[in-house]
Design an enzyme around this catalytic site. Sequence first.
Site, PDB file in Angstrom:
ATOM      1  N   SER A   1       0.855  -1.181   0.000  1.00 57.33           N
ATOM      2  CA  SER A   1       0.000   0.000   0.000  1.00 57.33           C
ATOM      3  C   SER A   1       0.895   1.237   0.000  1.00 57.33           C
ATOM      4  O   SER A   1       1.957   1.233  -0.616  1.00 57.33           O
ATOM      5  CB  SER A   1      -0.944  -0.030   1.208  1.00 57.33           C
ATOM      6  OG  SER A   1      -1.815   1.072   1.183  1.00 57.33           O
TER       7      SER A   1
ATOM      8  N   TYR B   1      -5.594   7.902  -6.033  1.00 57.51           N
ATOM      9  CA  TYR B   1      -4.507   7.013  -5.600  1.00 57.51           C
ATOM     10  C   TYR B   1      -4.709   6.600  -4.138  1.00 57.51           C
ATOM     11  O   TYR B   1      -4.603   5.411  -3.788  1.00 57.51           O
ATOM     12  CB  TYR B   1      -3.168   7.743  -5.764  1.00 57.51           C
ATOM     13  CG  TYR B   1      -1.981   6.999  -5.202  1.00 57.51           C
ATOM     14  CD1 TYR B   1      -1.455   5.893  -5.862  1.00 57.51           C
ATOM     15  CD2 TYR B   1      -1.370   7.408  -4.018  1.00 57.51           C
ATOM     16  CE1 TYR B   1      -0.355   5.210  -5.352  1.00 57.51           C
ATOM     17  CE2 TYR B   1      -0.279   6.742  -3.498  1.00 57.51           C
ATOM     18  CZ  TYR B   1       0.227   5.648  -4.171  1.00 57.51           C
ATOM     19  OH  TYR B   1       1.313   4.974  -3.665  1.00 57.51           O
TER      20      TYR B   1
ATOM     21  N   LYS C   1      -5.283   2.791  -2.429  1.00 57.24           N
ATOM     22  CA  LYS C   1      -4.371   2.251  -1.425  1.00 57.24           C
ATOM     23  C   LYS C   1      -5.081   1.997  -0.094  1.00 57.24           C
ATOM     24  O   LYS C   1      -4.708   1.077   0.643  1.00 57.24           O
ATOM     25  CB  LYS C   1      -3.185   3.200  -1.230  1.00 57.24           C
ATOM     26  CG  LYS C   1      -2.233   3.240  -2.428  1.00 57.24           C
ATOM     27  CD  LYS C   1      -1.666   1.868  -2.747  1.00 57.24           C
ATOM     28  CE  LYS C   1      -0.600   1.905  -3.819  1.00 57.24           C
ATOM     29  NZ  LYS C   1      -0.032   0.568  -4.113  1.00 57.24           N
TER      30      LYS C   1
END
Length: 325
Positions: free
Chosen positions: A167, A197, A201
């Site tokens: 991550s 993004y 994650k």
Amino acid sequence: MAKPVNVADLPYYDPVVDKKVALVTGGNSGIGYYTVLHLYLHGFKVYLGGRNSHRVNHAIKEIRQEAKVRLQKDKDNTLSRKVGQLEYLHIDLTDLNSVEKACKKIRTQETTLDVLINNAGVMALPYGLTKDNFEIQMQTNYISHFLLTIRLLPLLKAAHGRIVTVSSVGHQLILFNCNPGSQFNYWPDAFFMWCRYALAKTASIQFTKMLAIKHPDILSVSLHPGLVMNTNLFSYCTRLPFVGIFFWILFQVVGYFFGVSNEQGSISTLKCALSPDLSTELDNGAYFTTGGYMSTPSRVARSLDNAASTWIWTVNELRNRGHEV
């Protein structure tokens, strides 16, 4: 505080005696490259998942040569240590059918999988949709890895294996629970591309939490590898007109004061993949950070209610596209 990880001290497996198999997505560059290198040096047969055969096969040649150089320098191991194997696996994470084909190939060739490392990712890209009609960062960083992991669970269970999902500290940008289908297609895109993004994650950490609950016999962990600034992941935003120079200067400053190399960034992944100190009883669902230290993700990422909602959304979205999980 736990002691720093020395990769050389992590378990080595003689490939003649004890076959170990790993799959690393995005194993041809960056953190993935060094992850593959060390797994190879530790006796693993490693599948490098990528969509460009030329780049991956070139990386395989470089990794083999680098391994020779390192073993020659390490005189104690030159004669005794055997390296593993390296093999290219075609997989395009922007295409769910490609993920299915890659899983089918692995299941045909292997009966067990000891380590799955969901490493590949993209960062801060302009808004766009994949052929599967997912936002590109969400599919590449999370959804395709979800499908890949679920399809390979039987092989992982057969080996009592480990799932390591890369991550990012960037997940902290998501301050409140968002529908994972949120596409943040707003102006200015130079800002909202980071939100997309972060959302992907965050979903990756939530996925790890749910895997630990649903499949407690497999060690599932997520991690932030560190601020690795020497990477092509930033190439898009540094080329943007006007703000590109701002991003370039920012990344240079952050890299100078807080950055780690690609190899240093691989340490967290390698600890999670190999360390005998981790167990399903104590560490399942855990989140690690730079250097392999256990840490705590954001409030949104660690919420089990949020994680369950993301899991249900993902299963439904995959089912709607013909991928029953």
